[in-house]
Design an enzyme around this catalytic site. Structure first.
Site, PDB file in Angstrom:
ATOM      1  N   LYS A 185       7.542   7.266   4.465  1.00 56.24           N
ATOM      2  CA  LYS A 185       8.235   8.243   3.358  1.00 56.24           C
ATOM      3  C   LYS A 185       6.789   8.906   3.144  1.00 56.24           C
ATOM      4  O   LYS A 185       5.594   8.311   3.261  1.00 56.24           O
ATOM      5  CB  LYS A 185       8.115   7.366   1.975  1.00 56.24           C
ATOM      6  CG  LYS A 185       8.373   8.096   0.467  1.00 56.24           C
ATOM      7  CD  LYS A 185       6.886   7.894   0.115  1.00 56.24           C
ATOM      8  CE  LYS A 185       7.482   8.845  -1.246  1.00 56.24           C
ATOM      9  NZ  LYS A 185       5.685   8.853  -1.363  1.00 56.24           N
ATOM     10  N   GLY A 241      -1.796   1.278  -0.518  1.00 60.39           N
ATOM     11  CA  GLY A 241      -2.513   2.091  -1.898  1.00 60.39           C
ATOM     12  C   GLY A 241      -2.458   1.306  -3.271  1.00 60.39           C
ATOM     13  O   GLY A 241      -3.593   0.222  -3.618  1.00 60.39           O
ATOM     14  N   GLY A 246       2.122  -1.127  -5.399  1.00 59.45           N
ATOM     15  CA  GLY A 246       2.297  -2.080  -4.730  1.00 59.45           C
ATOM     16  C   GLY A 246       3.387  -3.095  -5.282  1.00 59.45           C
ATOM     17  O   GLY A 246       4.659  -3.294  -4.832  1.00 59.45           O
ATOM     18  N   GLU A 265      -1.439  -3.953   1.089  1.00 53.93           N
ATOM     19  CA  GLU A 265      -1.867  -3.755   0.484  1.00 53.93           C
ATOM     20  C   GLU A 265      -2.632  -2.943  -0.827  1.00 53.93           C
ATOM     21  O   GLU A 265      -2.439  -1.872  -0.369  1.00 53.93           O
ATOM     22  CB  GLU A 265      -3.327  -3.555   1.812  1.00 53.93           C
ATOM     23  CG  GLU A 265      -4.347  -3.673   2.270  1.00 53.93           C
ATOM     24  CD  GLU A 265      -5.174  -2.785   2.599  1.00 53.93           C
ATOM     25  OE1 GLU A 265      -4.938  -1.943   3.419  1.00 53.93           O
ATOM     26  OE2 GLU A 265      -6.227  -1.555   2.369  1.00 53.93           O
ATOM     27  N   CYS A 302     -10.695   1.241   1.133  1.00 51.57           N
ATOM     28  CA  CYS A 302     -10.600  -0.094  -0.058  1.00 51.57           C
ATOM     29  C   CYS A 302     -11.336  -1.593   0.317  1.00 51.57           C
ATOM     30  O   CYS A 302     -11.587  -2.581  -0.547  1.00 51.57           O
ATOM     31  CB  CYS A 302      -9.461  -0.785   0.294  1.00 51.57           C
ATOM     32  SG  CYS A 302      -8.790  -0.467   2.462  1.00 51.57           S
ATOM     33  N   GLU A 395     -10.551  -2.741 -10.095  1.00 56.01           N
ATOM     34  CA  GLU A 395     -10.869  -1.826  -9.032  1.00 56.01           C
ATOM     35  C   GLU A 395     -11.122  -0.700  -9.631  1.00 56.01           C
ATOM     36  O   GLU A 395     -10.634   0.228 -10.402  1.00 56.01           O
ATOM     37  CB  GLU A 395      -9.553  -1.496  -7.821  1.00 56.01           C
ATOM     38  CG  GLU A 395     -10.493  -0.436  -6.568  1.00 56.01           C
ATOM     39  CD  GLU A 395      -9.180  -0.117  -5.747  1.00 56.01           C
ATOM     40  OE1 GLU A 395      -9.290  -0.692  -4.509  1.00 56.01           O
ATOM     41  OE2 GLU A 395      -7.842  -0.204  -6.000  1.00 56.01           O
TER      42      GLU A 395
HETATM   43  P1  NAP Z   1      -0.204   4.989  -4.245  1.00 52.83           P
HETATM   44  O1  NAP Z   1      -0.666   5.642  -5.842  1.00 52.83           O
HETATM   45  O2  NAP Z   1       0.199   3.678  -4.711  1.00 52.83           O
HETATM   46  O3  NAP Z   1       0.707   5.991  -3.454  1.00 52.83           O
HETATM   47  C1  NAP Z   1       1.332   5.481  -2.344  1.00 52.83           C
HETATM   48  C2  NAP Z   1       1.947   5.692  -1.649  1.00 52.83           C
HETATM   49  O4  NAP Z   1       3.104   4.927  -2.524  1.00 52.83           O
HETATM   50  C3  NAP Z   1       2.790   7.556  -1.435  1.00 52.83           C
HETATM   51  O5  NAP Z   1       3.697   7.588  -0.914  1.00 52.83           O
HETATM   52  C4  NAP Z   1       3.675   7.267  -3.756  1.00 52.83           C
HETATM   53  O6  NAP Z   1       4.126   8.062  -3.891  1.00 52.83           O
HETATM   54  C5  NAP Z   1       4.036   5.403  -3.371  1.00 52.83           C
HETATM   55  N1  NAP Z   1       4.351   5.388  -4.465  1.00 52.83           N
HETATM   56  C6  NAP Z   1       3.506   4.533  -5.985  1.00 52.83           C
HETATM   57  N2  NAP Z   1       4.485   4.342  -6.618  1.00 52.83           N
HETATM   58  C7  NAP Z   1       5.239   4.570  -6.317  1.00 52.83           C
HETATM   59  C8  NAP Z   1       6.758   3.567  -7.334  1.00 52.83           C
HETATM   60  N3  NAP Z   1       6.771   3.568  -8.274  1.00 52.83           N
HETATM   61  N4  NAP Z   1       7.767   3.780  -6.331  1.00 52.83           N
HETATM   62  C9  NAP Z   1       8.061   4.523  -5.159  1.00 52.83           C
HETATM   63  N5  NAP Z   1       7.141   5.097  -4.613  1.00 52.83           N
HETATM   64  C10 NAP Z   1       5.490   5.086  -4.412  1.00 52.83           C
HETATM   65  O7  NAP Z   1      -1.928   5.337  -3.514  1.00 52.83           O
HETATM   66  P2  NAP Z   1      -2.429   6.474  -3.534  1.00 52.83           P
HETATM   67  O8  NAP Z   1      -1.978   6.797  -3.446  1.00 52.83           O
HETATM   68  O9  NAP Z   1      -3.152   6.050  -1.826  1.00 52.83           O
HETATM   69  O10 NAP Z   1      -3.985   6.156  -4.310  1.00 52.83           O
HETATM   70  C11 NAP Z   1      -3.963   5.681  -6.040  1.00 52.83           C
HETATM   71  C12 NAP Z   1      -4.913   4.630  -5.498  1.00 52.83           C
HETATM   72  O11 NAP Z   1      -4.562   3.865  -5.269  1.00 52.83           O
HETATM   73  C13 NAP Z   1      -6.545   5.248  -5.705  1.00 52.83           C
HETATM   74  O12 NAP Z   1      -7.025   5.799  -7.097  1.00 52.83           O
HETATM   75  C14 NAP Z   1      -6.605   3.411  -5.818  1.00 52.83           C
HETATM   76  O13 NAP Z   1      -7.300   2.440  -6.917  1.00 52.83           O
HETATM   77  C15 NAP Z   1      -5.687   3.481  -5.053  1.00 52.83           C
HETATM   78  N6  NAP Z   1      -5.617   2.505  -2.907  1.00 52.83           N
HETATM   79  C16 NAP Z   1      -6.217   1.049  -3.081  1.00 52.83           C
HETATM   80  C17 NAP Z   1      -6.730   1.454  -1.503  1.00 52.83           C
HETATM   81  C18 NAP Z   1      -6.963   0.376  -0.714  1.00 52.83           C
HETATM   82  O14 NAP Z   1      -6.850  -0.713  -0.646  1.00 52.83           O
HETATM   83  N7  NAP Z   1      -7.341  -0.717  -2.266  1.00 52.83           N
HETATM   84  C19 NAP Z   1      -6.019   2.103  -0.803  1.00 52.83           C
HETATM   85  C20 NAP Z   1      -6.177   3.948  -1.259  1.00 52.83           C
HETATM   86  C21 NAP Z   1      -6.096   3.687  -2.523  1.00 52.83           C
HETATM   87  P3  NAP Z   1       3.466   9.228  -4.794  1.00 52.83           P
HETATM   88  O15 NAP Z   1       2.704   9.796  -5.631  1.00 52.83           O
HETATM   89  O16 NAP Z   1       5.115   9.684  -4.938  1.00 52.83           O
HETATM   90  O17 NAP Z   1       4.246   8.417  -6.366  1.00 52.83           O
END
Ligand code: NAP
Length: 529
Positions: A185, A241, A246, A265, A302, A395
């Site tokens: 995706k 993410g 997650g 993760e 991360c 975080e």
């Molecule tokens: P994210 O918002 O969780 O998105 C990751 C992927 O999952 C995207 O393709 C997103 O699509 C999808 N997704 C998210 N929520 C979903 C749901 N409820 N249903 C279906 N798909 C979903 O992560 P990110 O964009 O990489 O970063 C956002 C935040 O994540 C950051 O501010 C940070 O706090 C955290 N982060 C943590 C780490 C780590 O390794 N600890 C790494 C990166 C980021 P959509 O965007 O279309 O929802």
């Protein structure tokens, strides 16, 4: 020459999504990029999973060397894109070109590492107990066990690694290596980068004659993405993410009639503990190193060291002075997108308003744009405040860290006990600390984290056999796994035991003459015989 069309890739086909259109944003200017990307419809989601389902049988049965050739061809195709790829990733993520070029090297290196693993073949962990027909009181049948692929996998990449944790990242490479078709995706923060890499995988699949449907890349809204996770054909999910994202996918996977594993993760604050002796011996040097680690990549790793535990010593002020000076001298820089920048600002604001939290230092340079640039900061609090307010351990994704000043080692240990699972935990200790401390720090830290560092900085994750990039919840959803390194392949396989099989019907890895020449365990003894 690859062009960006906004379409999804269903095996060898290129299909324009029938759902809503969206655009990518250039974070440096906070402006939309020109291309439109089209989400797939629920009917198209059904089509893509059926294609993956049809590919699973033939793909999983391929000779392992064919899968290795596919992985190597993907790396070659990605490299053949030349500067187009890092330039697009730069436009969509704001990450510097040098970093993205390095990330491309890591991504291709990772694909080739899994190719070597699959070609060598011993990862299937073959174990053989030959038949004992004369055993008393009962004969033993011939038993042969190995790992086999799970089935189609859906992968969600992260925004902070548009190459290494995205379309051809570790989850995709390890799932393909295991013998599972993959549906990625696309992350909406870097859809053009995703399409370029997706087309490279598509080209590699065609060149190496992989079964159609072994790989797909889709643009999808959350409802359709969740429908993919919920589809009976899908057997596992890889995710990197946010914690919220997650957990949402984990809930969908667990609510299925047949629940499936989600290897997510998520969040980690990566505690660093500096004991008194280490502070005495080299507190200033540690402060300098920490400042570099906190601000590296605008803190968007991360493994960013978000929490530092210290005790009251006469060297503490010097340590805080150096750390503060380094942070004040660091300039704000563009974050991955306006949403992440906004989260960072809000998170920092909430933290700094908490009782007994003080801002030690902030970058002295103003952000050119508050909407896009993250301003490095270091805050302090007390051990008592940390223990009474769980929010202080959450975080804050970006270039900041909270220094927790504890009365003594006992308070540091008590603070650590309250913490959730982490990707990493770091210990700075001098010989004197280890000789006099009443605590087993290694035992304390390993309980909390997947990687424990002695005297180092957690940013920078080596891709190798010995790496664990995982940890207890919420660092990941399954503390038994890693998403980086060769062991990542185990997430997408399950054991099968073949009992009393004719030799010719067994998988090659288990046949009597060991035609793959792999390491196997026969009656508990490892060898290649
Ligand atoms: P994210 O918002 O969780 O998105 C990751 C992927 O999952 C995207 O393709 C997103 O699509 C999808 N997704 C998210 N929520 C979903 C749901 N409820 N249903 C279906 N798909 C979903 O992560 P990110 O964009 O990489 O970063 C956002 C935040 O994540 C950051 O501010 C940070 O706090 C955290 N982060 C943590 C780490 C780590 O390794 N600890 C790494 C990166 C980021 P959509 O965007 O279309 O929802």
């Amino acid at each position: 020459m690859s062009t960006i069309t906004g379409a999804s890739l269903f095996g060898s086909q290129t299909l324009t999504g029938e759902g809503a259109a969206y655009t990518a944003t250039a974070p440096a200017r906070n402006e939309s990029l020109p291309e439109s990307f089209f989400n797939i419809s629920p009917a198209q989601a059904e089509q893509v999973v059926q294609l993956a389902s049809a590919a699973f049988g033939p793909y999983s049965q391929l000779h392992p060397h064919r899968r290795a050739e596919f992985l190597e061809a993907i790396a070659d195709e990605i490299e053949a894109l030349g500067d187009v790829l890092p330039e697009r990733a730069h436009a969509e993520s704001g990450l510097p070109m040098a970093r993205l070029t390095g990330e491309r090297g890591r991504t291709c290196g990772q694909l080739r590492m899994f190719a070597r693993l699959v070609r060598e073949g011993s990862w299937v962990d073959a174990r053989i107990n030959p038949a004992l027909p004369d055993r008393q009181p009962l004969p033993r049948p011939d038993l042969r066990r190995m790992l086999v692929p799970l089935g189609p996998v859906v992968v969600f990449g992260a925004s902070n690694f548009p190459l290494a944790f995205s379309v051809a990242g570790g989850d995709t490479a390890s799932a393909l290596a295991a013998g599972c078709p993959v549906i990625v995706k696309a992350h909406p923060a870097h859809p053009g980068t995703s399409e370029l890499v997706g087309r490279a995988i598509q080209a590699a699949a065609l060149k190496t004659e992989m079964p159609d449907g072994t790989f797909a890349l889709v643009h999808a809204d959350n409802a359709v993405a969740q429908a993919l996770v919920g589809h009976p054909v899908v057997k596992a999910v890889g995710f990197t993410g946010s914690r919220a994202g997650g957990l949402a996918l984990l809930r969908v996977a667990q609510a299925r009639p047949e629940p499936i594993p989600v290897y997510a993760e998520m969040s980690s604050v990566n505690p660093t503990v500096i004991l008194a002796g280490a502070m005495q011996e080299r507190g200033t040097a540690i402060a300098e190193g920490l400042a570099g680690s906190i601000t590296l990549g605008v803190g968007q790793f991360c493994t960013n060291p978000g929490l530092v535990f210290v005790t009251q010593t006469d060297k503490l002020n010097e340590f805080l002075g150096t750390l503060g000076a380094k942070i004040r001298a660091t300039v704000p820089a563009t974050m991955l997108n306006a949403g992440i920048c906004d989260h960072y600002r809000t998170g920092l604001d909430t933290l700094s308003r908490s009782a007994e939290v003080e801002v030690l230092a902030e970058s002295e340079t103003d952000a050119r744009s508050e909407a896009t640039e993250g301003r490095p900061a270091v805050l302090t609090t007390t051990g008592a405040a940390f223990r009474s307010n769980p929010a202080l351990s959450h975080e804050v994704f970006g270039p900041s860290s909270l220094v927790v000043v504890c009365q003594d080692e006992a308070e540091v240990a008590a603070c650590l006990q309250t913490m959730e699972g982490q990707l990493t935990a770091t210990l700075f200790a001098a010989d004197s600390d280890l000789q006099t401390s009443a605590y087993n720090w290694v035992a304390l830290l390993q309980q909390k984290a997947g990687r424990v560092l002695f005297g180092g900085y957690p940013t920078g994750v080596e891709v190798c056999e010995a790496m664990t990039h995982g940890g207890p919840f919420p660092a990941t959803s399954d503390a038994r796994t890693t998403s980086v390194g060769t062991a990542a392949i185990e997430r997408f396989a399950r054991p099968v035991t073949y009992q009393s099989f004719p030799n010719a019907l067994l998988p090659l890895a288990l046949q009597q003459e060991n035609p793959l020449g792999i390491w196997r365990e026969i009656d508990g003894v490892r060898g290649k015989e």
